[in-house]
Structure formats: structure tokens, C-alpha cells
Motif scaffolding. Structure first.
Motif, PDB file in Angstrom:
ATOM      1  N   UNK A  97       0.785  -1.023  -0.060  1.00  0.00           N
ATOM      2  CA  UNK A  97       0.079  -0.057  -0.119  1.00  0.00           C
ATOM      3  C   UNK A  97       0.998   1.246   0.102  1.00  0.00           C
ATOM      4  N   UNK A  98       1.766   1.556   1.006  1.00  0.00           N
ATOM      5  CA  UNK A  98       2.873   2.545   1.010  1.00  0.00           C
ATOM      6  C   UNK A  98       3.489   2.581  -0.107  1.00  0.00           C
ATOM      7  N   UNK A  99       4.009   1.882  -0.988  1.00  0.00           N
ATOM      8  CA  UNK A  99       4.653   1.585  -2.219  1.00  0.00           C
ATOM      9  C   UNK A  99       3.939   2.581  -3.310  1.00  0.00           C
ATOM     10  N   UNK A 100       2.545   1.838  -3.288  1.00  0.00           N
ATOM     11  CA  UNK A 100       1.744   2.329  -4.423  1.00  0.00           C
ATOM     12  C   UNK A 100       1.081   3.816  -4.189  1.00  0.00           C
ATOM     13  N   UNK A 101       1.055   4.267  -2.831  1.00  0.00           N
ATOM     14  CA  UNK A 101       0.624   5.411  -2.643  1.00  0.00           C
ATOM     15  C   UNK A 101       1.786   6.406  -2.916  1.00  0.00           C
ATOM     16  N   UNK A 102       2.941   6.328  -2.550  1.00  0.00           N
ATOM     17  CA  UNK A 102       4.160   6.932  -2.903  1.00  0.00           C
ATOM     18  C   UNK A 102       4.467   7.128  -4.500  1.00  0.00           C
ATOM     19  N   UNK A 103       4.148   6.023  -5.229  1.00  0.00           N
ATOM     20  CA  UNK A 103       4.273   6.039  -6.509  1.00  0.00           C
ATOM     21  C   UNK A 103       3.323   6.888  -7.304  1.00  0.00           C
ATOM     22  N   UNK A 104       1.956   6.406  -6.653  1.00  0.00           N
ATOM     23  CA  UNK A 104       0.843   7.604  -7.227  1.00  0.00           C
ATOM     24  C   UNK A 104       0.975   8.982  -6.944  1.00  0.00           C
ATOM     25  N   UNK A 105       1.602   9.431  -5.781  1.00  0.00           N
ATOM     26  CA  UNK A 105       1.656  10.838  -5.558  1.00  0.00           C
ATOM     27  C   UNK A 105       2.885  11.369  -6.386  1.00  0.00           C
ATOM     28  N   UNK A 106       3.821  10.564  -6.674  1.00  0.00           N
ATOM     29  CA  UNK A 106       4.883  11.115  -7.342  1.00  0.00           C
ATOM     30  C   UNK A 106       4.336  11.170  -8.888  1.00  0.00           C
ATOM     31  N   UNK A 107       3.372  10.338  -9.332  1.00  0.00           N
ATOM     32  CA  UNK A 107       2.677  10.401 -10.581  1.00  0.00           C
ATOM     33  C   UNK A 107       2.039  11.480 -10.871  1.00  0.00           C
ATOM     34  N   UNK A 108       1.510  11.985  -9.619  1.00  0.00           N
ATOM     35  CA  UNK A 108       0.830  13.202  -9.530  1.00  0.00           C
ATOM     36  C   UNK A 108       1.516  14.429  -9.287  1.00  0.00           C
ATOM     37  N   UNK A 109       2.690  14.416  -9.325  1.00  0.00           N
ATOM     38  CA  UNK A 109       3.637  15.600  -8.838  1.00  0.00           C
ATOM     39  C   UNK A 109       3.652  16.069  -7.729  1.00  0.00           C
ATOM     40  N   UNK A 125     -22.461   8.807   1.502  1.00  0.00           N
ATOM     41  CA  UNK A 125     -21.128   8.456   1.475  1.00  0.00           C
ATOM     42  C   UNK A 125     -21.225   7.519   0.272  1.00  0.00           C
ATOM     43  N   UNK A 126     -19.955   7.096  -0.416  1.00  0.00           N
ATOM     44  CA  UNK A 126     -19.684   6.198  -1.347  1.00  0.00           C
ATOM     45  C   UNK A 126     -18.351   5.693  -0.600  1.00  0.00           C
ATOM     46  N   UNK A 127     -18.465   4.328  -0.582  1.00  0.00           N
ATOM     47  CA  UNK A 127     -17.430   3.433  -0.323  1.00  0.00           C
ATOM     48  C   UNK A 127     -17.142   2.206  -1.199  1.00  0.00           C
ATOM     49  N   UNK A 128     -16.000   1.836  -1.282  1.00  0.00           N
ATOM     50  CA  UNK A 128     -15.494   0.501  -1.969  1.00  0.00           C
ATOM     51  C   UNK A 128     -14.527  -0.373  -1.212  1.00  0.00           C
ATOM     52  N   UNK A 129     -14.828  -1.512  -1.023  1.00  0.00           N
ATOM     53  CA  UNK A 129     -13.844  -2.395  -0.622  1.00  0.00           C
ATOM     54  C   UNK A 129     -13.251  -3.269  -1.415  1.00  0.00           C
ATOM     55  N   UNK A 130     -11.923  -3.089  -1.765  1.00  0.00           N
ATOM     56  CA  UNK A 130     -11.143  -3.949  -2.814  1.00  0.00           C
ATOM     57  C   UNK A 130     -10.283  -5.122  -2.222  1.00  0.00           C
ATOM     58  N   UNK A 131     -10.805  -6.375  -2.274  1.00  0.00           N
ATOM     59  CA  UNK A 131     -10.205  -7.404  -1.619  1.00  0.00           C
ATOM     60  C   UNK A 131      -8.653  -7.611  -1.870  1.00  0.00           C
ATOM     61  N   UNK A 132      -8.285  -7.428  -3.057  1.00  0.00           N
ATOM     62  CA  UNK A 132      -6.608  -7.701  -3.376  1.00  0.00           C
ATOM     63  C   UNK A 132      -6.296  -6.383  -4.327  1.00  0.00           C
ATOM     64  N   UNK A 133      -5.109  -6.081  -4.195  1.00  0.00           N
ATOM     65  CA  UNK A 133      -4.335  -5.090  -5.069  1.00  0.00           C
ATOM     66  C   UNK A 133      -3.137  -5.897  -5.589  1.00  0.00           C
ATOM     67  N   UNK A 134      -3.295  -6.188  -6.466  1.00  0.00           N
ATOM     68  CA  UNK A 134      -1.745  -7.256  -6.878  1.00  0.00           C
ATOM     69  C   UNK A 134      -0.624  -6.525  -7.782  1.00  0.00           C
ATOM     70  N   UNK A 156      -5.471   1.321   3.888  1.00  0.00           N
ATOM     71  CA  UNK A 156      -4.787  -0.148   3.837  1.00  0.00           C
ATOM     72  C   UNK A 156      -5.728  -1.254   4.509  1.00  0.00           C
ATOM     73  N   UNK A 157      -5.827  -2.106   3.755  1.00  0.00           N
ATOM     74  CA  UNK A 157      -6.772  -3.035   4.287  1.00  0.00           C
ATOM     75  C   UNK A 157      -6.102  -4.617   3.669  1.00  0.00           C
ATOM     76  N   UNK A 158      -4.880  -4.822   4.099  1.00  0.00           N
ATOM     77  CA  UNK A 158      -4.186  -5.902   3.429  1.00  0.00           C
ATOM     78  C   UNK A 158      -5.079  -7.232   3.063  1.00  0.00           C
ATOM     79  N   UNK A 159      -5.014  -7.723   2.065  1.00  0.00           N
ATOM     80  CA  UNK A 159      -3.869  -7.679   0.904  1.00  0.00           C
ATOM     81  C   UNK A 159      -4.818  -6.484   0.021  1.00  0.00           C
ATOM     82  N   UNK A 179      -5.722   2.206 -11.292  1.00  0.00           N
ATOM     83  CA  UNK A 179      -6.722   2.030 -12.201  1.00  0.00           C
ATOM     84  C   UNK A 179      -8.006   1.982 -11.068  1.00  0.00           C
ATOM     85  N   UNK A 180      -7.818   1.241 -10.072  1.00  0.00           N
ATOM     86  CA  UNK A 180      -8.952   1.304  -9.098  1.00  0.00           C
ATOM     87  C   UNK A 180      -9.431   2.810  -8.778  1.00  0.00           C
ATOM     88  N   UNK A 181      -8.119   3.377  -8.283  1.00  0.00           N
ATOM     89  CA  UNK A 181      -8.470   4.926  -7.603  1.00  0.00           C
ATOM     90  C   UNK A 181      -8.998   5.653  -8.687  1.00  0.00           C
TER      91      UNK A 181
END
Length: 127
Positions: A2-14, A92-101, A41-44, A108-110
Motif C-alpha cells: 500500500x505504502x509503495x503504491x501510494x508513494x508512486x501514485x503521489x509522485x505520478x501526480x507530482x 457516502x460512497x465506499x468501496x472495498x477492494x479485496x486484493x491489489x496485485x 490500507x486493508x491488506x491484501x 486504475x482502481x483509484x
């Protein structure tokens, strides 16, 4: 992951400071088109949520009908769920994504969730 994905996502958004985030980051919020979107974060997998706005007291039946139809089979919500908070005043709107591979799946999910938030804000609050 989750952390790695968030960091990469934020970098992509500058967005500055992406590398300064704490490694044990449980969630992160960002604003898009005037709406706060929270990723948790809700592993996995992960959870996504946003507050769409206050229920319009003059038109509750119309709003409830749209929400029920939108939630039916998850087609208009891209499998997220639109509903009310415990006070019955905020939508409210909510989504639970069981796995992020992969990062691509994360991004794409975000993106899909943000697009769904934008759609529902227009659907519920713009005449």
C-alpha cells in the motif's frame, strides 16, 4: 505494498513530499474536485471512501431512488456502495477492494473510484 503504491501514485501526480510519508501509513486522503477521497490500507487490498455531500431535504425520495438504482448490481457505482452515514444526513460512497496485485491495478482502481465520485456528485446534486 500500500505504502509503495501510494508513494508512486503521489509522485505520478507530482505531489511533493511523497517520500516523506511514514512507512506505516494506515490511510491517506486527497482532494479532487472539491471532494476528499480516503484510501485505507486493508491488506491484501484497500478501502476507498468519500463524502458526496448532504442529503437534500426537499428531495429525499428522488435521491433515494437514484441511490437504490445506482447500487443495483453495482453497475452505476463500479461495485462501490452509495448510502447514508449514521446520522442519515450525509451521502457516502465506499468501496472495498479485496486484493491489489500491482501498481497499475491500484492506480486504475483509484481512478475508477474518483470518476465514480464525480459521476455521483453530478447525478445527485446538479439539476
Amino acid at each position: 505494498m500500500f505504502y509503495d503504491n501510494v508513494v508512486k501514485f503521489l509522485k505520478e501526480l507530482n505531489i511533493e513530499g511523497a517520500n516523506a510519508l511514514p512507512r506505516e501509513l494506515p490511510s491517506i486522503s486527497f482532494e479532487t474536485e472539491g471532494t476528499n477521497v480516503t484510501l485505507t490500507d486493508s491488506p491484501p487490498g484497500m478501502e476507498l471512501s468519500a463524502n458526496l455531500g448532504e442529503l437534500i431535504p426537499e428531495r429525499p425520495e428522488e435521491v433515494f431512488s437514484k441511490i437504490l438504482l445506482g447500487n443495483f448490481l453495482g453497475i452505476a457505482t463500479k461495485h462501490a456502495c452509495v448510502g447514508l452515514d449514521e446520522s442519515g444526513k450525509q451521502i457516502l460512497i465506499q468501496a472495498f477492494i479485496p486484493t491489489v496485485r500491482s501498481y497499475r491495478e491500484f492506480r486504475d482502481t483509484v481512478e475508477d473510484f474518483v470518476n465514480t465520485v464525480t459521476f455521483w456528485k453530478k447525478e445527485l446534486f446538479v439539476k
